[in-house]
Write a protein that holds these residues in place. Sequence first.
Motif, PDB file in Angstrom:
ATOM      1  N   PHE A  42       4.123 -16.824 -17.688  1.00 15.08           N
ATOM      2  CA  PHE A  42       2.762 -16.286 -17.558  1.00 15.08           C
ATOM      3  C   PHE A  42       1.768 -17.396 -17.875  1.00 15.08           C
ATOM      4  O   PHE A  42       2.107 -18.339 -18.571  1.00 15.08           O
ATOM      5  N   ARG A  43       0.543 -17.217 -17.420  1.00 10.57           N
ATOM      6  CA  ARG A  43      -0.484 -18.208 -17.772  1.00 10.57           C
ATOM      7  C   ARG A  43      -1.843 -17.560 -17.909  1.00 10.57           C
ATOM      8  O   ARG A  43      -2.174 -16.559 -17.278  1.00 10.57           O
ATOM      9  N   PHE A  44      -2.657 -18.170 -18.779  1.00 13.80           N
ATOM     10  CA  PHE A  44      -4.076 -17.833 -18.849  1.00 13.80           C
ATOM     11  C   PHE A  44      -4.793 -19.095 -18.405  1.00 13.80           C
ATOM     12  O   PHE A  44      -4.481 -20.191 -18.900  1.00 13.80           O
ATOM     13  N   ALA A  45      -5.727 -18.964 -17.443  1.00 14.41           N
ATOM     14  CA  ALA A  45      -6.283 -20.164 -16.791  1.00 14.41           C
ATOM     15  C   ALA A  45      -7.810 -20.158 -16.794  1.00 14.41           C
ATOM     16  O   ALA A  45      -8.437 -20.037 -15.741  1.00 14.41           O
ATOM     17  N   PRO A  46      -8.425 -20.300 -17.954  1.00 20.55           N
ATOM     18  CA  PRO A  46      -9.891 -20.260 -17.996  1.00 20.55           C
ATOM     19  C   PRO A  46     -10.543 -21.558 -17.513  1.00 20.55           C
ATOM     20  O   PRO A  46      -9.905 -22.620 -17.536  1.00 20.55           O
ATOM     21  N   ILE A  96      -6.238 -25.335 -18.173  1.00 17.63           N
ATOM     22  CA  ILE A  96      -7.688 -25.533 -18.193  1.00 17.63           C
ATOM     23  C   ILE A  96      -8.134 -25.875 -16.765  1.00 17.63           C
ATOM     24  O   ILE A  96      -7.767 -26.927 -16.226  1.00 17.63           O
ATOM     25  N   GLU A  97      -8.911 -24.991 -16.163  1.00 14.74           N
ATOM     26  CA  GLU A  97      -9.324 -25.172 -14.762  1.00 14.74           C
ATOM     27  C   GLU A  97     -10.696 -25.845 -14.737  1.00 14.74           C
ATOM     28  O   GLU A  97     -11.739 -25.195 -14.632  1.00 14.74           O
ATOM     29  N   ASP A  98     -10.656 -27.180 -14.854  1.00 12.99           N
ATOM     30  CA  ASP A  98     -11.891 -27.946 -15.054  1.00 12.99           C
ATOM     31  C   ASP A  98     -12.212 -28.870 -13.884  1.00 12.99           C
ATOM     32  O   ASP A  98     -12.681 -29.997 -14.074  1.00 12.99           O
ATOM     33  N   SER A 150     -10.765 -27.101  -4.391  1.00 13.65           N
ATOM     34  CA  SER A 150     -11.409 -25.806  -4.649  1.00 13.65           C
ATOM     35  C   SER A 150     -10.534 -25.000  -5.609  1.00 13.65           C
ATOM     36  O   SER A 150      -9.353 -25.321  -5.822  1.00 13.65           O
ATOM     37  N   TYR A 151     -11.104 -23.939  -6.144  1.00 11.01           N
ATOM     38  CA  TYR A 151     -10.335 -23.018  -6.981  1.00 11.01           C
ATOM     39  C   TYR A 151      -9.083 -22.548  -6.240  1.00 11.01           C
ATOM     40  O   TYR A 151      -7.976 -22.583  -6.778  1.00 11.01           O
ATOM     41  N   HIS A 152      -9.265 -22.091  -4.984  1.00  7.23           N
ATOM     42  CA  HIS A 152      -8.130 -21.524  -4.236  1.00  7.23           C
ATOM     43  C   HIS A 152      -6.966 -22.519  -4.131  1.00  7.23           C
ATOM     44  O   HIS A 152      -5.811 -22.162  -4.336  1.00  7.23           O
ATOM     45  N   VAL A 157      -1.356 -12.702 -14.079  1.00 10.25           N
ATOM     46  CA  VAL A 157      -2.063 -11.565 -14.672  1.00 10.25           C
ATOM     47  C   VAL A 157      -3.502 -12.005 -14.875  1.00 10.25           C
ATOM     48  O   VAL A 157      -3.767 -12.967 -15.602  1.00 10.25           O
ATOM     49  N   ARG A 158      -4.437 -11.369 -14.190  1.00 11.45           N
ATOM     50  CA  ARG A 158      -5.841 -11.806 -14.266  1.00 11.45           C
ATOM     51  C   ARG A 158      -6.746 -10.638 -13.904  1.00 11.45           C
ATOM     52  O   ARG A 158      -6.281  -9.571 -13.499  1.00 11.45           O
ATOM     53  N   GLY A 159      -8.050 -10.853 -14.033  1.00 13.79           N
ATOM     54  CA  GLY A 159      -9.017  -9.775 -13.823  1.00 13.79           C
ATOM     55  C   GLY A 159      -9.082  -9.298 -12.375  1.00 13.79           C
ATOM     56  O   GLY A 159      -8.764 -10.051 -11.441  1.00 13.79           O
TER      57      GLY A 159
HETATM   58  N1  GLU Z   1     -10.134 -20.193 -13.624  1.00 11.43           N
HETATM   59  C1  GLU Z   1     -10.411 -18.871 -13.166  1.00 11.43           C
HETATM   60  C2  GLU Z   1     -11.550 -18.257 -13.988  1.00 11.43           C
HETATM   61  O1  GLU Z   1     -12.018 -18.848 -14.913  1.00 11.43           O
HETATM   62  C3  GLU Z   1      -9.212 -17.926 -13.269  1.00 11.43           C
HETATM   63  C4  GLU Z   1      -8.088 -18.332 -12.409  1.00 11.43           C
HETATM   64  C5  GLU Z   1      -6.954 -17.329 -12.252  1.00 11.43           C
HETATM   65  O2  GLU Z   1      -6.588 -16.651 -13.210  1.00 11.43           O
HETATM   66  O3  GLU Z   1      -6.417 -17.271 -11.163  1.00 11.43           O
HETATM   67  O4  GLU Z   1     -11.997 -17.195 -13.707  1.00 11.43           O
END
Ligand code: GLU
Length: 293
Positions: free
Chosen positions: A8-12, A44-46, A208-210, A226-228
């Motif tokens: 699993f990952r959390f990717a803020p 970390i999505e920077d 890009s994010y995608h 698992v994300r919003g």
């Molecule tokens: N980095 C994205 C954000 O801050 C979330 C990426 C993801 O969970 O796919 O909202």
Amino acid sequence: MPDTQPVFRFAPSPNGLLHLGHALSAVLNHDTAKAAGGKFLLRIEDIDKTRCRPEFETAIFEDLHWLGLNWEQPVRRQSEHLDAYATALARLDGMGIVYPAAMSRGEIKAAVAKAEAVGRSWPRDPDGSPLYPGQERESSARERADLIESGRAYAWRLDMQKAIGLLGDAPLTWIESGAGPSGEDGIIVADPAAWGDVILSRSDAPSSYHLSVTVDDALQGITHVVRGRDLYHATSVHRLLQSLLGLPEPLYHHHRLVLGTDGRKLSKSNQDTGIAAFRSAGHSPEDVRALIV
Ligand code: GLU
């Protein structure tokens, strides 16, 4: 451990302070991973250097530690792996499904306003932004080379129809164990076309994010995303890129969003619902957990 161990990952993104919505995502990922004997990663999505700041990254570590979470080391920082995204983009280019496009967001808006002024309705993507009109999709090899050499800012866009045309006959789907905006779960049929010719990188932002999220989920062996719920529709683009690049398909769980007292989605600029604000107001991590789970 067998190699079927769930990951699993959390990717803020470090572009603001974490709020209760992030706490829900992080805790859900962490607790589910632990309960399943799996791994919990922090990424970390920077990529967007104009919005991301080191102090927000430090605050992410502090907030998550305070919540009692622990994660695998090393933490992957996307800005340190630009070559991986460039390689993926080059593969898509080799398939003839990307093109450089110079039309800016402002120019797209103006074109849409012009069309709407004469009564034409303009298609919007699932986030509500007008779709790119697509003129530059037809530009010649010479025009593309001239644009790249000109020094003008441009983006690499995916030729969505061509990309979809490369998929086999089987429908593109994903397995959803959370719920979409209208409660959808189970096997979901992806609809990447709803996004039009999405941007994969810009001359001033290398991915890009995608593109980066898709590449990283595969490189890090993520089995469960698992994300919003706000990212539910983006999954269609991620599934398309996975399919084109031959990457594995994770399972998806889109969780509810934590809403503010005004019923709206929380934002990183609303400090009242920030995890740090709860901490400095004397609340405990258990108090915060009780608010979200
Ligand atoms: N980095 C994205 C954000 O801050 C979330 C990426 C993801 O969970 O796919 O909202």
